[in-house]
Design an enzyme around this catalytic site. Structure first.
Site, PDB file in Angstrom:
ATOM      1  CB  SER A  91      43.565  52.839  37.607  1.00  0.00           C
ATOM      2  OG  SER A  91      43.219  53.987  38.420  1.00  0.00           O
ATOM      3  N   GLY A 254      48.103  48.278  43.447  1.00  0.00           N
ATOM      4  CA  GLY A 254      48.344  47.151  43.523  1.00  0.00           C
ATOM      5  C   GLY A 254      48.445  46.161  43.123  1.00  0.00           C
TER       6      GLY A 254
HETATM    7  N1  ASP Z   1      44.688  46.202  43.721  1.00  0.00           N
HETATM    8  C1  ASP Z   1      44.434  46.807  42.495  1.00  0.00           C
HETATM    9  C2  ASP Z   1      43.177  45.058  42.605  1.00  0.00           C
HETATM   10  O1  ASP Z   1      43.398  44.609  42.513  1.00  0.00           O
HETATM   11  C3  ASP Z   1      44.632  46.857  41.760  1.00  0.00           C
HETATM   12  C4  ASP Z   1      45.567  47.889  41.429  1.00  0.00           C
HETATM   13  O2  ASP Z   1      46.083  48.732  42.545  1.00  0.00           O
HETATM   14  O3  ASP Z   1      46.702  47.692  40.252  1.00  0.00           O
HETATM   15  O4  ASP Z   1      42.373  45.220  42.077  1.00  0.00           O
END
Ligand code: ASP
Length: 353
Positions: A91, A254
């Site tokens: 991620s 998120g």
């Molecule tokens: N917040 C991140 C985004 O929208 C992804 C995540 O944290 O899951 O790029």
């Protein structure tokens, strides 16, 4: 309704009773904190670092650096770098899941409380550590956000080495997704669901040193299989991160689109400015996210979004919390004594309960 839910009605009622301005805000803060699920704030002894659940290494490194006199943003960034460099974290940074063309695009930002400066990069390709590039945007330029080829140009000028960020694991996941991708239809979630466990994720790290200065960093590879150029909340100051040295700091992970719509981290900090604990400040913003989610595509059932959003907050006095919409979230914290994961507060038990 879950016990831990702040009733928006109660909050609004308190605000209405107290009249306008700061008095109303104070009453809203008290009403929020009197809700059953909002515990008294956890408080540590600086230096303290708080991070997303994948950031246990970050909090350890950050506190160690602050104890040695390191700056709060330097501590946050250097805490995050090993996670960016880790091919196993899909991620963030190297090994992050790519966009729909199979290219890894990274977003990151930093914010420095003592000087109220910030730096960010978005859609940055071929550089493993976007957090360090964001820090240099803050330190060496008069800009805040550099994107795409401009961000890469700047990174190269600063001496960063271009590398292929797509690991074999991420490439295989992308190929599996690619075989099922409905062409020209980016809204049909059911069609694009696939067997790779994690399509989202981010790391954020917030630092409070013993001078009570605050700083933070957020870094991500964003949403897997995104349209090239899609930027989420992570590099957006006020959404993925916000730091106010007089009050506190907040970072987020998120669904970025939901966070951008409420300027989430900024509002969490504003809530704390008006007297809320980090727990209450976070839950209040999450309730706003739920109330603002009206698209049938994003709703599990009335009042229950089909996604989650996490906030992590620390106040200048050392109070801290993590919170999300549904139960089951964790965050990492080094509270000055021990480094561990703790369970996040939440609005609802589950999308069904
Ligand atoms: N917040 C991140 C985004 O929208 C992804 C995540 O944290 O899951 O790029």
């Amino acid at each position: 309704m879950s016990k831990s839910e702040i009733s928006r009605r109660e909050v609004l009622k308190a605000g209405a009773m107290a009249g306008a301005g700061m008095t109303a805000v104070g009453a809203i803060a008290r009403a929020a904190e009197q809700q059953p699920g909002v515990q008294a704030a956890n408080t540590g002894t600086p230096p303290i670092a708080i991070s997303s659940a994948n950031g246990l290494r970050a909090t350890e490194i950050a506190v160690d650096l602050m104890r040695k006199g390191g700056d709060v943003v330097e501590a946050a960034v250097e805490g995050i770098v090993p996670i960016e460099e880790d091919p196993e974290d899909t991620s963030v940074g190297y090994g992050g899941l790519p966009n729909e063309l199979g290219t890894v695009e990274l977003d990151a930002c930093v914010m420095h409380g003592p000087t109220m400066r910030a730096g960010a990069v978005a859609s940055l390709q071929n550089i493993k550590t976007p957090s360090r590039v964001a820090k240099l945007v803050m330190e060496r330029t008069d800009h805040i956000l550099l994107v795409g080829p401009g961000a890469l140009y700047f990174a190269k000028m600063m001496g960063f080495k271009e590398e292929d960020l797509l690991t074999e694991r991420a490439r295989q996941a992308w190929l599996r997704w690619k075989t099922r991708h409905p062409r020209d239809n980016w809204l049909d979630d059911d069609e694009i669901k696939m067997d790779f466990p994690m399509q989202t994720g981010t790391v954020t790290c917030l630092c409070l040193n013993d001078k009570r200065d605050l700083g933070g960093c957020t870094s991500t590879s964003g949403l897997a299989w995104k349209i090239p150029g899609r930027v989420g909340d992570s590099p957006i100051i006020g959404a993925g991160l916000y730091v106010d040295n007089a009050v506190g700091a907040c970072g987020s992970t998120g669904r970025g689109e939901a966070n951008i719509l409420v300027s989430g981290s900024r509002i969490v900090v504003e809530n704390m400015r008006h007297g809320m604990t980090p727990e209450a400040a976070i839950l209040d913003v999450l309730k706003r996210v739920v109330d603002m989610t009206t698209s049938p595509r994003l709703i599990h059932r009335p009042g229950r979004p089909s996604f989650d959003l996490n906030f992590y907050a620390i106040r200048k006095d050392g109070a801290y919390a993590g919170g999300r919409i549904y139960r089951g979230g964790f965050y990492a914290v080094h509270d000055g004594k021990e480094n561990r994961r703790r369970e996040s507060v939440y609005l609802y038990e589950s999308p069904n309960a």
